[in-house]
Design a protein around this motif. Structure first.
Motif, PDB file in Angstrom:
ATOM      1  N   ALA A   1      52.704  46.481  25.037  1.00  0.00           N
ATOM      2  CA  ALA A   1      51.788  45.431  24.588  1.00  0.00           C
ATOM      3  C   ALA A   1      51.435  44.576  25.796  1.00  0.00           C
ATOM      4  CB  ALA A   1      52.442  44.581  23.501  1.00  0.00           C
ATOM      5  N   VAL A   2      50.321  43.878  25.685  1.00  0.00           N
ATOM      6  CA  VAL A   2      49.826  43.035  26.772  1.00  0.00           C
ATOM      7  C   VAL A   2      49.718  41.608  26.267  1.00  0.00           C
ATOM      8  CG1 VAL A   2      47.930  42.658  28.399  1.00  0.00           C
ATOM      9  CG2 VAL A   2      48.546  44.994  27.710  1.00  0.00           C
ATOM     10  N   ALA A   3      50.323  40.666  26.996  1.00  0.00           N
ATOM     11  CA  ALA A   3      50.273  39.255  26.631  1.00  0.00           C
ATOM     12  C   ALA A   3      49.198  38.537  27.438  1.00  0.00           C
ATOM     13  CB  ALA A   3      51.619  38.591  26.872  1.00  0.00           C
ATOM     14  N   GLY A   4      48.561  37.582  26.788  1.00  0.00           N
ATOM     15  CA  GLY A   4      47.567  36.752  27.455  1.00  0.00           C
ATOM     16  C   GLY A   4      47.527  35.381  26.809  1.00  0.00           C
ATOM     17  N   VAL A   5      46.731  34.500  27.373  1.00  0.00           N
ATOM     18  CA  VAL A   5      46.527  33.183  26.784  1.00  0.00           C
ATOM     19  C   VAL A   5      45.036  32.913  26.676  1.00  0.00           C
ATOM     20  CG1 VAL A   5      48.743  32.175  27.466  1.00  0.00           C
ATOM     21  CG2 VAL A   5      46.780  31.995  29.007  1.00  0.00           C
ATOM     22  N   SER A   6      44.695  32.084  25.708  1.00  0.00           N
ATOM     23  CA  SER A   6      43.317  31.660  25.482  1.00  0.00           C
ATOM     24  C   SER A   6      43.376  30.217  25.000  1.00  0.00           C
ATOM     25  CB  SER A   6      42.648  32.571  24.445  1.00  0.00           C
ATOM     26  OG  SER A   6      41.269  32.264  24.341  1.00  0.00           O
ATOM     27  N   VAL A   7      42.235  29.684  24.593  1.00  0.00           N
ATOM     28  CA  VAL A   7      42.178  28.319  24.068  1.00  0.00           C
ATOM     29  C   VAL A   7      41.254  28.252  22.856  1.00  0.00           C
ATOM     30  CG1 VAL A   7      42.675  27.162  26.265  1.00  0.00           C
ATOM     31  CG2 VAL A   7      40.307  27.664  25.645  1.00  0.00           C
ATOM     32  N   THR A   8      41.504  27.228  22.031  1.00  0.00           N
ATOM     33  CA  THR A   8      40.622  26.947  20.898  1.00  0.00           C
ATOM     34  C   THR A   8      39.439  26.133  21.401  1.00  0.00           C
ATOM     35  OG1 THR A   8      41.747  24.878  20.393  1.00  0.00           O
ATOM     36  CG2 THR A   8      42.591  26.879  19.300  1.00  0.00           C
TER      37      THR A   8
ATOM     38  N   ARG B   1      43.168  23.697  22.747  1.00  0.00           N
ATOM     39  CA  ARG B   1      44.583  23.981  22.457  1.00  0.00           C
ATOM     40  C   ARG B   1      44.916  25.413  22.887  1.00  0.00           C
ATOM     41  NH1 ARG B   1      47.222  20.249  19.256  1.00  0.00           N
ATOM     42  NH2 ARG B   1      45.847  18.661  18.387  1.00  0.00           N
ATOM     43  N   LEU B   2      46.121  25.577  23.403  1.00  0.00           N
ATOM     44  CA  LEU B   2      46.563  26.855  23.950  1.00  0.00           C
ATOM     45  C   LEU B   2      46.869  27.865  22.851  1.00  0.00           C
ATOM     46  CD1 LEU B   2      47.220  28.112  26.727  1.00  0.00           C
ATOM     47  CD2 LEU B   2      49.568  27.310  26.422  1.00  0.00           C
ATOM     48  N   LEU B   3      46.414  29.095  23.056  1.00  0.00           N
ATOM     49  CA  LEU B   3      46.670  30.207  22.130  1.00  0.00           C
ATOM     50  C   LEU B   3      47.450  31.306  22.842  1.00  0.00           C
ATOM     51  CD1 LEU B   3      43.067  30.626  20.645  1.00  0.00           C
ATOM     52  CD2 LEU B   3      45.048  29.616  19.485  1.00  0.00           C
TER      53      LEU B   3
ATOM     54  N   LEU C   1      39.885  27.764  31.039  1.00  0.00           N
ATOM     55  CA  LEU C   1      39.527  28.781  30.043  1.00  0.00           C
ATOM     56  C   LEU C   1      38.528  28.221  29.037  1.00  0.00           C
ATOM     57  CD1 LEU C   1      42.966  30.429  29.200  1.00  0.00           C
ATOM     58  CD2 LEU C   1      40.988  31.565  30.215  1.00  0.00           C
ATOM     59  N   ALA C   2      37.629  29.075  28.608  1.00  0.00           N
ATOM     60  CA  ALA C   2      36.693  28.727  27.539  1.00  0.00           C
ATOM     61  C   ALA C   2      37.118  29.484  26.284  1.00  0.00           C
ATOM     62  CB  ALA C   2      35.270  29.123  27.935  1.00  0.00           C
ATOM     63  N   PRO C   3      36.815  28.942  25.114  1.00  0.00           N
ATOM     64  CA  PRO C   3      37.114  29.692  23.883  1.00  0.00           C
ATOM     65  C   PRO C   3      36.499  31.088  23.970  1.00  0.00           C
ATOM     66  CG  PRO C   3      36.407  27.477  23.368  1.00  0.00           C
ATOM     67  CD  PRO C   3      36.168  27.668  24.854  1.00  0.00           C
ATOM     68  N   GLY C   4      37.256  32.083  23.511  1.00  0.00           N
ATOM     69  CA  GLY C   4      36.768  33.463  23.557  1.00  0.00           C
ATOM     70  C   GLY C   4      37.098  34.184  24.848  1.00  0.00           C
ATOM     71  N   GLU C   5      37.762  33.492  25.791  1.00  0.00           N
ATOM     72  CA  GLU C   5      38.202  34.124  27.026  1.00  0.00           C
ATOM     73  C   GLU C   5      39.723  34.294  26.983  1.00  0.00           C
ATOM     74  OE1 GLU C   5      35.035  32.487  30.346  1.00  0.00           O
ATOM     75  OE2 GLU C   5      36.942  31.409  30.109  1.00  0.00           O
ATOM     76  N   VAL C   6      40.212  35.337  27.650  1.00  0.00           N
ATOM     77  CA  VAL C   6      41.653  35.601  27.713  1.00  0.00           C
ATOM     78  C   VAL C   6      42.055  35.758  29.172  1.00  0.00           C
ATOM     79  CG1 VAL C   6      43.521  37.189  27.070  1.00  0.00           C
ATOM     80  CG2 VAL C   6      41.625  36.795  25.492  1.00  0.00           C
TER      81      VAL C   6
END
Length: 174
Positions: free
Chosen positions: A33-40, A44-46, A140-145
């Protein structure tokens, strides 16, 4: 009793082979599996995971240290049920359906590098990890990982891609 050179060489060769085998097996958890982060939209961090074939039971955010015994967990989550193959997204800074927060994420501080990592309860499978800072989150922009992409020759580099591209290529790029 003297040992002949051929017997000694075979013994040394067997020991070297055994040490090499031990060093390359049993010490790492296989990655699937691959982990990443994004934002709302409100920043807020996702947590984002693309699970490639097996399952993931939980995730941890930690601050790494050169001394592995001094790494500090700053957030952790346990899945209500194992997350199977596919895309998983959950908020790291608040309650999330399907996840139990076992340690609430501490506020991110400037200049600190954090790492998100996922795995199974029995250490049978894991995710790649992704390192990030508060500044990375803010860019980061929403929709980016943001995740660590692995090239064909094994080199890792942090990349930011649209969520649709992450979903389509993350497992293929492992």
């Amino acid at each position: 009793m003297a040992t002949s050179r051929p017997v000694f060489r075979r013994s040394v060769g067997a020991v070297v082979a055994g040490v090499a085998l031990a060093a390359t097996s049993g010490c790492t958890v296989p990655v699937d599996a691959v982990a990443g982060v994004s934002v709302t939209v409100d920043g807020r961090l996702l947590g984002v995971m693309m699970i490639c074939g097996h399952h993931i039971d939980g995730a941890t955010v930690y601050v790494d240290s050169a001394d592995a015994d001094k790494s500090v967990t700053v957030g952790s989550w346990t899945a209500a049920r194992p997350h199977k193959a596919g895309l998983v997204i959950w908020p790291l800074e608040s309650h999330a359906a399907g996840w139990t927060t076992t340690r609430a994420l501490t506020p991110l501080t400037a200049g600190t590098t954090y790492t998100l990592y996922g795995g199974t309860k029995d250490n049978s499978w894991s995710t790649t990890d992704v390192s990030f800072t508060r500044a990375d989150r803010d860019r980061l922009a929403p929709g980016e990982v943001l995740y660590d992409d692995v090239s064909d020759d094994g080199d890792e580099s942090a990349v930011v891609v649209p969520l649709t591209r992450f979903k389509a290529t993350a497992c293929r790029d492992m």
